[in-house]
Design an enzyme around this catalytic site. Structure first.
Site, PDB file in Angstrom:
ATOM      1  N   ASP A  24       0.786  -1.256   0.000  1.00 24.61           N
ATOM      2  CA  ASP A  24       0.000   0.000   0.000  1.00 24.61           C
ATOM      3  C   ASP A  24       0.812   1.297   0.000  1.00 24.61           C
ATOM      4  O   ASP A  24       0.447   2.255   0.710  1.00 24.61           O
ATOM      5  CB  ASP A  24      -0.985  -0.003   1.187  1.00 24.61           C
ATOM      6  N   LYS A 129      -6.820  -4.802  -3.162  1.00 26.01           N
ATOM      7  CA  LYS A 129      -7.436  -5.514  -2.033  1.00 26.01           C
ATOM      8  C   LYS A 129      -8.441  -4.613  -1.319  1.00 26.01           C
ATOM      9  O   LYS A 129      -8.179  -3.440  -1.102  1.00 26.01           O
ATOM     10  CB  LYS A 129      -6.340  -5.980  -1.061  1.00 26.01           C
ATOM     11  N   THR A 158       0.606   0.562   6.616  1.00 22.64           N
ATOM     12  CA  THR A 158       1.300   0.941   7.824  1.00 22.64           C
ATOM     13  C   THR A 158       1.676  -0.331   8.576  1.00 22.64           C
ATOM     14  O   THR A 158       1.013  -1.345   8.441  1.00 22.64           O
ATOM     15  CB  THR A 158       0.438   1.854   8.748  1.00 22.64           C
ATOM     16  N   CYS A 162      -1.966  -2.704   7.683  1.00 31.06           N
ATOM     17  CA  CYS A 162      -1.980  -3.618   6.524  1.00 31.06           C
ATOM     18  C   CYS A 162      -0.749  -4.521   6.451  1.00 31.06           C
ATOM     19  O   CYS A 162      -0.844  -5.651   5.963  1.00 31.06           O
ATOM     20  CB  CYS A 162      -2.158  -2.818   5.249  1.00 31.06           C
TER      21      CYS A 162
HETATM   22  N1  TIU Z   1      -2.546   0.260   4.311  1.00 27.45           N
HETATM   23  C1  TIU Z   1      -2.992   0.424   5.550  1.00 27.45           C
HETATM   24  O1  TIU Z   1      -2.273   0.204   6.507  1.00 27.45           O
HETATM   25  N2  TIU Z   1      -4.289   0.906   5.702  1.00 27.45           N
HETATM   26  C2  TIU Z   1      -4.692   1.699   6.744  1.00 27.45           C
HETATM   27  O2  TIU Z   1      -5.854   2.076   6.840  1.00 27.45           O
HETATM   28  N3  TIU Z   1      -3.725   2.041   7.653  1.00 27.45           N
HETATM   29  C3  TIU Z   1      -3.851   2.885   8.701  1.00 27.45           C
HETATM   30  O3  TIU Z   1      -2.916   2.977   9.499  1.00 27.45           O
HETATM   31  N4  TIU Z   1      -4.945   3.610   8.841  1.00 27.45           N
END
Ligand code: TIU
Length: 225
Positions: A24, A129, A158, A162
């Site tokens: 991500d 996803k 993060t 994720c």
């Molecule tokens: N990609 C991911 O971690 N999605 C989130 O929503 N992370 C947050 O820390 N909010």
């Protein structure tokens, strides 16, 4: 086998069976005006890892090992987004709302794209996803099986959301996992520290953890041998 000094013990992987999963690294999470900022987060923290993630991707490309990118996002009609996910939090903009980078967390919108510095190249798999984990409701499991992958290296954002969710999904499916600790980041430094520590705890309950320098040095050493 290539062996990387890691926490809590050395991480050994067969070069032909390893893949990198970059989670991500999207404009929605690391640029102002996206989903991450709408949740009240300081997105500048996440940008610090971009050069390290780029170096990690370059290492895998140089070796000819698969690089897989993921993007969190939803269909334009939000039919794959649970109402609870839209309702949660107190964001200034909710999933599907129009923001400065297009509709928040919607596939195909400018904000949903992977940042240009880490853009996938021809032939690399990109997994869209709907959830935090990259295995849920995607082709990732089948893709890894087709490629004969047994070992996964993780980077991205993060750390505690994720990245950790996907590592846990991978761990339950039998993949041997390594997190590159300086190629992952959180909006909350204490959550990153806790996640890195809990992944490696209890004898690598989720996986091993190492800095990029340890992986790079191990790969170089194996080439010199
Ligand atoms: N990609 C991911 O971690 N999605 C989130 O929503 N992370 C947050 O820390 N909010």
């Amino acid at each position: 086998m290539i062996t990387v000094p890691a926490d809590p013990f050395p991480y050994a992987f067969p070069p032909g069976k390893v893949a990198l999963i970059v989670i991500d690294m999207q404009r929605d999470f690391v640029e102002p005006g996206g989903f991450g900022e709408s949740l009240g987060n300081d997105v500048s923290l996440l940008r610090a890892i971009i050069p390290t993630v780029a170096e990690l991707i370059a290492l895998f490309r140089r070796e000819g090992w698969p690089v897989i990118h993921t993007r969190e996002g939803h269909l334009a009609d939000l039919s794959d987004c649970p109402p609870s996910k839209i309702r949660r939090g107190k964001p200034s903009l909710r999933i599907g709302d129009a923001g400065p980078m297009g509709r928040i967390m919607v596939r195909g919108e400018p904000g949903n794209a992977i940042i240009p510095e880490l853009a996938p190249i021809e032939g690399e798999i990109v997994i869209d996803k709907p959830g935090k984990g990259a295995f849920y409701a995607t082709s990732l499991g089948a893709d890894l099986e087709r490629l004969g992958i047994t070992h996964l290296v993780f980077a991205g954002v993060t750390t505690e959301v994720c990245v950790q969710t996907t590592m846990r999904e991978a761990n339950d499916r039998g993949y041997d996992c390594l997190l590159i600790e300086d190629a992952t980041e959180s909006y909350f430094p204490s959550y990153k520290a806790a996640t890195v520590s809990m992944i490696a705890a209890q004898g690598a309950i989720v996986g091993c953890v190492a800095p990029l320098a340890a992986l790079s040095a191990a790969v170089e050493k194996s080439e010199a041998a």
